[in-house]
Each structure stands twice: as structure tokens, then as C-alpha cells.
Scaffold this motif. Structure first.
Motif, PDB file in Angstrom:
ATOM      1  N   ASP A  66     -15.554  -3.428   4.621  1.00  0.00           N
ATOM      2  CA  ASP A  66     -16.748  -2.935   3.925  1.00  0.00           C
ATOM      3  C   ASP A  66     -18.016  -3.323   4.690  1.00  0.00           C
ATOM      4  O   ASP A  66     -18.932  -2.519   4.844  1.00  0.00           O
ATOM      5  CB  ASP A  66     -16.823  -3.499   2.505  1.00  0.00           C
ATOM      6  CG  ASP A  66     -15.673  -3.055   1.608  1.00  0.00           C
ATOM      7  OD1 ASP A  66     -14.852  -2.212   2.034  1.00  0.00           O
ATOM      8  OD2 ASP A  66     -15.598  -3.557   0.471  1.00  0.00           O
ATOM      9  N   ALA A 102      -9.371  -3.408  -0.174  1.00  0.00           N
ATOM     10  CA  ALA A 102      -7.986  -3.675  -0.603  1.00  0.00           C
ATOM     11  C   ALA A 102      -7.268  -2.387  -0.989  1.00  0.00           C
ATOM     12  O   ALA A 102      -6.088  -2.200  -0.660  1.00  0.00           O
ATOM     13  CB  ALA A 102      -7.974  -4.660  -1.767  1.00  0.00           C
ATOM     14  N   GLU A 103      -7.966  -1.484  -1.653  1.00  0.00           N
ATOM     15  CA  GLU A 103      -7.355  -0.212  -2.053  1.00  0.00           C
ATOM     16  C   GLU A 103      -7.154   0.698  -0.850  1.00  0.00           C
ATOM     17  O   GLU A 103      -6.132   1.385  -0.744  1.00  0.00           O
ATOM     18  CB  GLU A 103      -8.213   0.479  -3.111  1.00  0.00           C
ATOM     19  CG  GLU A 103      -8.219  -0.265  -4.425  1.00  0.00           C
ATOM     20  CD  GLU A 103      -9.100   0.392  -5.473  1.00  0.00           C
ATOM     21  OE1 GLU A 103      -9.433   1.594  -5.341  1.00  0.00           O
ATOM     22  OE2 GLU A 103      -9.470  -0.309  -6.435  1.00  0.00           O
ATOM     23  N   ARG A 104      -8.116   0.719   0.080  1.00  0.00           N
ATOM     24  CA  ARG A 104      -7.966   1.540   1.284  1.00  0.00           C
ATOM     25  C   ARG A 104      -6.792   1.053   2.121  1.00  0.00           C
ATOM     26  O   ARG A 104      -6.020   1.853   2.656  1.00  0.00           O
ATOM     27  CB  ARG A 104      -9.264   1.550   2.093  1.00  0.00           C
ATOM     28  CG  ARG A 104     -10.377   2.293   1.373  1.00  0.00           C
ATOM     29  CD  ARG A 104     -11.670   2.390   2.149  1.00  0.00           C
ATOM     30  NE  ARG A 104     -12.390   1.125   2.178  1.00  0.00           N
ATOM     31  CZ  ARG A 104     -12.748   0.474   3.273  1.00  0.00           C
ATOM     32  NH1 ARG A 104     -12.503   0.977   4.469  1.00  0.00           N
ATOM     33  NH2 ARG A 104     -13.403  -0.667   3.195  1.00  0.00           N
ATOM     34  N   THR A 143      -6.565  -4.990   8.875  1.00  0.00           N
ATOM     35  CA  THR A 143      -7.993  -4.958   8.603  1.00  0.00           C
ATOM     36  C   THR A 143      -8.725  -4.960   9.936  1.00  0.00           C
ATOM     37  O   THR A 143      -8.515  -5.845  10.763  1.00  0.00           O
ATOM     38  CB  THR A 143      -8.420  -6.183   7.766  1.00  0.00           C
ATOM     39  OG1 THR A 143      -7.693  -6.153   6.535  1.00  0.00           O
ATOM     40  CG2 THR A 143      -9.905  -6.157   7.468  1.00  0.00           C
ATOM     41  N   GLU A 153      -4.086  -0.435   0.980  1.00  0.00           N
ATOM     42  CA  GLU A 153      -2.859  -0.059   0.275  1.00  0.00           C
ATOM     43  C   GLU A 153      -2.545   1.424   0.434  1.00  0.00           C
ATOM     44  O   GLU A 153      -1.394   1.809   0.655  1.00  0.00           O
ATOM     45  CB  GLU A 153      -2.982  -0.419  -1.209  1.00  0.00           C
ATOM     46  CG  GLU A 153      -1.667  -0.308  -1.930  1.00  0.00           C
ATOM     47  CD  GLU A 153      -1.683  -0.930  -3.317  1.00  0.00           C
ATOM     48  OE1 GLU A 153      -0.811  -0.554  -4.106  1.00  0.00           O
ATOM     49  OE2 GLU A 153      -2.550  -1.777  -3.597  1.00  0.00           O
ATOM     50  N   ILE A 154      -3.560   2.259   0.354  1.00  0.00           N
ATOM     51  CA  ILE A 154      -3.363   3.704   0.511  1.00  0.00           C
ATOM     52  C   ILE A 154      -2.831   4.016   1.908  1.00  0.00           C
ATOM     53  O   ILE A 154      -1.815   4.686   2.078  1.00  0.00           O
ATOM     54  CB  ILE A 154      -4.671   4.474   0.242  1.00  0.00           C
ATOM     55  CG1 ILE A 154      -5.032   4.393  -1.238  1.00  0.00           C
ATOM     56  CG2 ILE A 154      -4.564   5.930   0.696  1.00  0.00           C
ATOM     57  CD1 ILE A 154      -6.472   4.797  -1.550  1.00  0.00           C
ATOM     58  N   VAL A 202     -14.477   3.396  -1.980  1.00  0.00           N
ATOM     59  CA  VAL A 202     -13.189   2.774  -2.292  1.00  0.00           C
ATOM     60  C   VAL A 202     -13.151   1.394  -1.620  1.00  0.00           C
ATOM     61  O   VAL A 202     -13.383   1.292  -0.420  1.00  0.00           O
ATOM     62  CB  VAL A 202     -12.019   3.661  -1.803  1.00  0.00           C
ATOM     63  CG1 VAL A 202     -10.680   3.006  -2.092  1.00  0.00           C
ATOM     64  CG2 VAL A 202     -12.099   5.044  -2.444  1.00  0.00           C
ATOM     65  N   PRO A 203     -12.853   0.338  -2.378  1.00  0.00           N
ATOM     66  CA  PRO A 203     -12.838  -1.022  -1.804  1.00  0.00           C
ATOM     67  C   PRO A 203     -11.750  -1.195  -0.736  1.00  0.00           C
ATOM     68  O   PRO A 203     -10.726  -0.494  -0.745  1.00  0.00           O
ATOM     69  CB  PRO A 203     -12.533  -1.915  -3.009  1.00  0.00           C
ATOM     70  CG  PRO A 203     -12.727  -1.083  -4.215  1.00  0.00           C
ATOM     71  CD  PRO A 203     -12.578   0.345  -3.810  1.00  0.00           C
ATOM     72  N   TYR A 215     -11.287   5.405   6.195  1.00  0.00           N
ATOM     73  CA  TYR A 215     -10.324   5.908   5.224  1.00  0.00           C
ATOM     74  C   TYR A 215     -10.872   5.820   3.805  1.00  0.00           C
ATOM     75  O   TYR A 215     -10.134   5.591   2.858  1.00  0.00           O
ATOM     76  CB  TYR A 215      -8.969   5.190   5.351  1.00  0.00           C
ATOM     77  CG  TYR A 215      -8.377   5.312   6.731  1.00  0.00           C
ATOM     78  CD1 TYR A 215      -7.854   6.521   7.168  1.00  0.00           C
ATOM     79  CD2 TYR A 215      -8.371   4.227   7.614  1.00  0.00           C
ATOM     80  CE1 TYR A 215      -7.332   6.648   8.449  1.00  0.00           C
ATOM     81  CE2 TYR A 215      -7.846   4.345   8.889  1.00  0.00           C
ATOM     82  CZ  TYR A 215      -7.336   5.559   9.297  1.00  0.00           C
ATOM     83  OH  TYR A 215      -6.820   5.680  10.563  1.00  0.00           O
ATOM     84  N   ASP A 216     -12.178   6.023   3.682  1.00  0.00           N
ATOM     85  CA  ASP A 216     -12.811   6.031   2.366  1.00  0.00           C
ATOM     86  C   ASP A 216     -12.557   7.389   1.728  1.00  0.00           C
ATOM     87  O   ASP A 216     -12.668   8.423   2.398  1.00  0.00           O
ATOM     88  CB  ASP A 216     -14.318   5.782   2.527  1.00  0.00           C
ATOM     89  CG  ASP A 216     -15.005   5.421   1.225  1.00  0.00           C
ATOM     90  OD1 ASP A 216     -14.310   4.978   0.288  1.00  0.00           O
ATOM     91  OD2 ASP A 216     -16.232   5.561   1.152  1.00  0.00           O
TER      92      ASP A 216
END
Length: 139
Positions: free
Chosen positions: A39, A55-57, A72, A59-60, A52-53, A11-12
């Protein structure tokens, strides 16, 4: 009994292909879990870190209405995640179908009663294509 589905992915650079697989998967199960790969696992599998790190992936993907739960994903071996989550069906893009890694996935998960369902891969938009547009071709 509720049918639990699992969709692992990087999901990058979230794009329409990601949205399509999540929406299609949601229509085929009662509870959809999206696994966002770490990662480290991505770097090992693809030879490069995501843009995209994690944590952000998380959340998205977790913010999508079609996703019931986001976790995760800590391993390229999906049996590890099955042992943790107990899903009934795993959804993947059909770019895996008929490949050695797809055959291995089907065999390993089939051994514990999990079905693998493939959806059409969005060829015209992928994180790899987006990465090339942003960074240029690899040298």
C-alpha cells in the motif's frame, strides 16, 4: 535450469487485464512469481492508496492457478526484488515500453542479466478506469 518469471503489480480491483498478464507470463516461464506491491509503495508511486488492502490482494493473486508463488513487493526499484528472488525475466504491460520508467527498468535489470518482456496492456479495463467508475473523476 528452470526459468523464473516475475510479474509485479498493484492488482487492485483484480480484473481481466491482471488475469491476462499472469496467464501470458505463466506460458513463458517454468516458475511464476507474482509480486503484489505494498500500500505504501503504491501510495508513493500513484499518489493514492489502493482500494483493496494488501492482505486481500495477496490472497486473490496467490489463489490463481497460473501463479506458483506470491510475494509482497516492497520497492518500486525492481532490482531490490531481483536481489531477493533471483528471477530471470520480468513481465510488464506494454504501457511501460518506450517510456522513461520502462527504459530505466530495462537498463537496471539488463545490468544483472534479467530480460524485460512486455505484454499488451488492456486499455478498456484498468484499475484506474474502475476507480473512476466507483468514485468519480478526481477533483
Amino acid at each position: 535450469m528452470a526459468l523464473v518469471g516475475y510479474v509485479p503489480g498493484a492488482y487492485d480491483m483484480f480484473h481481466i487485464g491482471h488475469l491476462n498478464i499472469l496467464k501470458r507470463a505463466r506460458r513463458q516461464c517454468d516458475h511464476l512469481i507474482a509480486g503484489v506491491v505494498t500500500d505504501e509503495v503504491l501510495e508513493k508511486a500513484k499518489g493514492r492508496a489502493p482500494i483493496v488492502p494488501l492482505a486481500e490482494r495477496l490472497e486473490i493473486v496467490g489463489g490463481m492457478a497460473c501463479v506458483d508463488e506470491v510475494v509482497t513487493d516492497v520497492s518500486s526499484d525492481k532490482r531490490v526484488m531481483w536481489e531477493r528472488l533471483g528471477f530471470d525475466v520480468l513481465f510488464k504491460g506494454d504501457d511501460w515500453k518506450g517510456t522513461p520508467k520502462g527504459d530505466r527498468l530495462e537498463r537496471d535489470l539488463g545490468a544483472v542479466g534479467v530480460r524485460v518482456v512486455y505484454f499488451p496492456y488492456t486499455v478498456h479495463t484498468s484499475s484506474t478506469v474502475l476507480r473512476r467508475l466507483i468514485t468519480g473523476p478526481r477533483t
